[in-house]
Design an enzyme around this catalytic site. Sequence first.
Site, short mmCIF file in Angstrom:
data_model
loop_
_atom_site.label_atom_id
_atom_site.label_comp_id
_atom_site.label_asym_id
_atom_site.label_seq_id
_atom_site.Cartn_x
_atom_site.Cartn_y
_atom_site.Cartn_z
N LYS A 15 37.81 46.43 31.16
CA LYS A 15 37.28 45.91 29.88
C LYS A 15 35.78 45.77 29.96
O LYS A 15 35.20 45.67 31.06
CB LYS A 15 37.90 44.56 29.50
N PRO A 97 35.07 49.44 39.58
CA PRO A 97 34.26 48.68 40.54
C PRO A 97 34.64 47.20 40.49
O PRO A 97 34.91 46.65 39.42
CB PRO A 97 32.83 48.91 40.04
N MET A 98 34.65 46.57 41.68
CA MET A 98 35.11 45.17 41.76
C MET A 98 33.94 44.19 41.67
O MET A 98 32.80 44.55 42.02
CB MET A 98 35.87 44.96 43.06
N LEU A 102 34.15 43.77 35.01
CA LEU A 102 34.96 44.78 34.32
C LEU A 102 36.44 44.40 34.26
O LEU A 102 37.25 45.14 33.70
CB LEU A 102 34.80 46.14 35.01
N GLY A 104 38.81 44.29 36.47
CA GLY A 104 39.78 45.14 37.18
C GLY A 104 40.94 44.34 37.75
O GLY A 104 42.11 44.69 37.54
N GLY A 105 40.65 43.27 38.47
CA GLY A 105 41.70 42.46 39.09
C GLY A 105 42.59 41.82 38.03
O GLY A 105 43.82 41.76 38.18
N SER A 107 43.13 43.00 35.04
CA SER A 107 43.92 44.07 34.43
C SER A 107 45.12 44.41 35.31
O SER A 107 46.24 44.58 34.81
CB SER A 107 43.01 45.30 34.25
N ASP A 139 40.63 36.00 32.26
CA ASP A 139 40.60 37.31 31.59
C ASP A 139 41.96 38.00 31.56
O ASP A 139 42.12 39.05 30.94
CB ASP A 139 39.63 38.26 32.33
O1 C5P Z 1 39.61 31.81 35.26
P1 C5P Z 1 38.87 32.48 36.36
O2 C5P Z 1 39.53 32.29 37.71
O3 C5P Z 1 38.59 33.92 36.10
O4 C5P Z 1 37.44 31.78 36.45
C1 C5P Z 1 36.59 31.88 37.56
C2 C5P Z 1 35.54 30.78 37.46
O5 C5P Z 1 34.65 31.05 36.37
C3 C5P Z 1 36.10 29.40 37.17
O6 C5P Z 1 36.44 28.74 38.35
C4 C5P Z 1 34.95 28.72 36.46
O7 C5P Z 1 34.02 28.26 37.39
C5 C5P Z 1 34.31 29.85 35.70
N1 C5P Z 1 34.74 29.93 34.29
C6 C5P Z 1 34.25 28.99 33.39
N2 C5P Z 1 34.61 29.08 32.07
C7 C5P Z 1 35.44 30.08 31.63
C8 C5P Z 1 35.94 31.03 32.54
C9 C5P Z 1 35.56 30.93 33.87
O8 C5P Z 1 33.51 28.09 33.75
N3 C5P Z 1 35.74 30.13 30.33
#
Ligand code: C5P
Length: 335
Positions: A15, A97-98, A102, A104-105, A107, A139
Site C-alpha cells: 500500500k 521492501p521492508m 509500504l 508489506g508485513g 499485507s 495497517d
Molecule cells: O499498530 P502498529 O503495531 O503498526 O503500530 C506501531 C507503533 O506505531 C505503535 O506502537 C505506536 O507507537 C505507533 N502508532 C501510533 N498511532 C497509530 C499507529 C501506530 O502512535 N495510529
Amino acid sequence: MPSAATSIRVPSFAKINLDLRVLERRADGYHELRTIFQTVNLHDLLEVTFERARRTQIELAASIEIPNNLVLGAARAVLDHLRLNARITFRLTKRIPMGAGLGGGSSNAAAVLLALPALAGRPLGGRELASLAGQLGSDVPFFLHGGTAIGVGRGTELYPLPDLSAVSGLLVASGIHVSTAEAYKALNRAPAETAAAGLQIVTNALTTQSESPILGEFQALAWALRAARIPDLAFRNDFEEVVFEQHPALGRMLSKLRRLGASPARMTGSGSAVFGLFASREEARMASLKFPVSTAFPFLFVPRSRYESSWRRALGPAFEHSVFAAASGRSQSRH
Ligand code: C5P
C-alpha cells in the site's frame, strides 16, 4: 474433515498512503489519524498449504529473513479463534521492501486472515476478521479490503472510496530504515486531553474537530478524489517534515521525483519509501531509469475490484467460504 491438503498462491499487495494526517496522541498511546490508503501492484507472493490435523503445526519458509514477522501470529490467531488444529505451511517470496511504509508485513498478515478460514471451510465475518487484524497491527485491517479507503482512528476504522484505476506511479525505496514508533514520537503531538480542552496544538486553538482546518482539508480531498483530478490535489504526509530532518536524502528523492514530472510526490506512511504519480506508465518507467535499479519500483494502483478478483482466482472453490463472498451475499451454506 477434509483429509487432503489444499494449496493456494496469492499475491500480497503493498500500500501507499496517498495522504496521512496525524492528529492528537490518544490515551492508549496511539495517534488519531486521517489517511487515504491505496493498494498498488508491487507484491509479495504467499503460498499456503492447509490441512486439518490432530495437532497444530505451522511452518514458514521465507525468501529472506523477516524481522517481527506477522504471518505466524496471524495463523495462530485464526486457529485459536476457530478452535481448529491444522498443519499449515507458508512460503513467502518477499518483494515489497521492508520497514519502508509500504505495509508489506501487514499485507502478509491480512492475507493469512483471509486465506485460512476459507481454506478451512469455516468462514469468518468481516467484523471478526477486522478485530483479529486490528490486534496484529494498525495497517492490517485495510488489507482485508484493499483498493482506496479512508482510515480513521488508529487507522483501523475504514471507509471505502470509489476505485481509482489506471493510475501509474513510481516508488523509490532507498533502504533507509525509519522506526514507526520513533517517527510518531518525533511529531510530539499534544495528548488528546489537551486537545479536547480547547488547547489544540495541532489545529491551533480550534474548538471542535469538525471546525479544524486539517480535517476540513482532508474532507475536501476525499470528496475531490478522482483519478482524473489527482495531479491537482493537495495531498500531504505529516511525517515528511520530521523524517526528512533526520534523513535529508529522502527529501532530495522527493524533489527529484517532482523534477521528473511526478504530481503529486509524497512519502508513504512513516517512510522511508517515497512515491510519485505520473500521467502514464511510460513516464513512470522513464523516471525509474534515473534511480538505482534495485530501489525503483514502477507501479499501478490496484482497485478493490482487482484485489477481490485476485482472491477469487487464488482461492478457487474455497472463495465461497471467504469474507468477500459473505460480504456480497454470495455465500451459500451447503451444510
Ligand atoms: O499498530 P502498529 O503495531 O503498526 O503500530 C506501531 C507503533 O506505531 C505503535 O506502537 C505506536 O507507537 C505507533 N502508532 C501510533 N498511532 C497509530 C499507529 C501506530 O502512535 N495510529
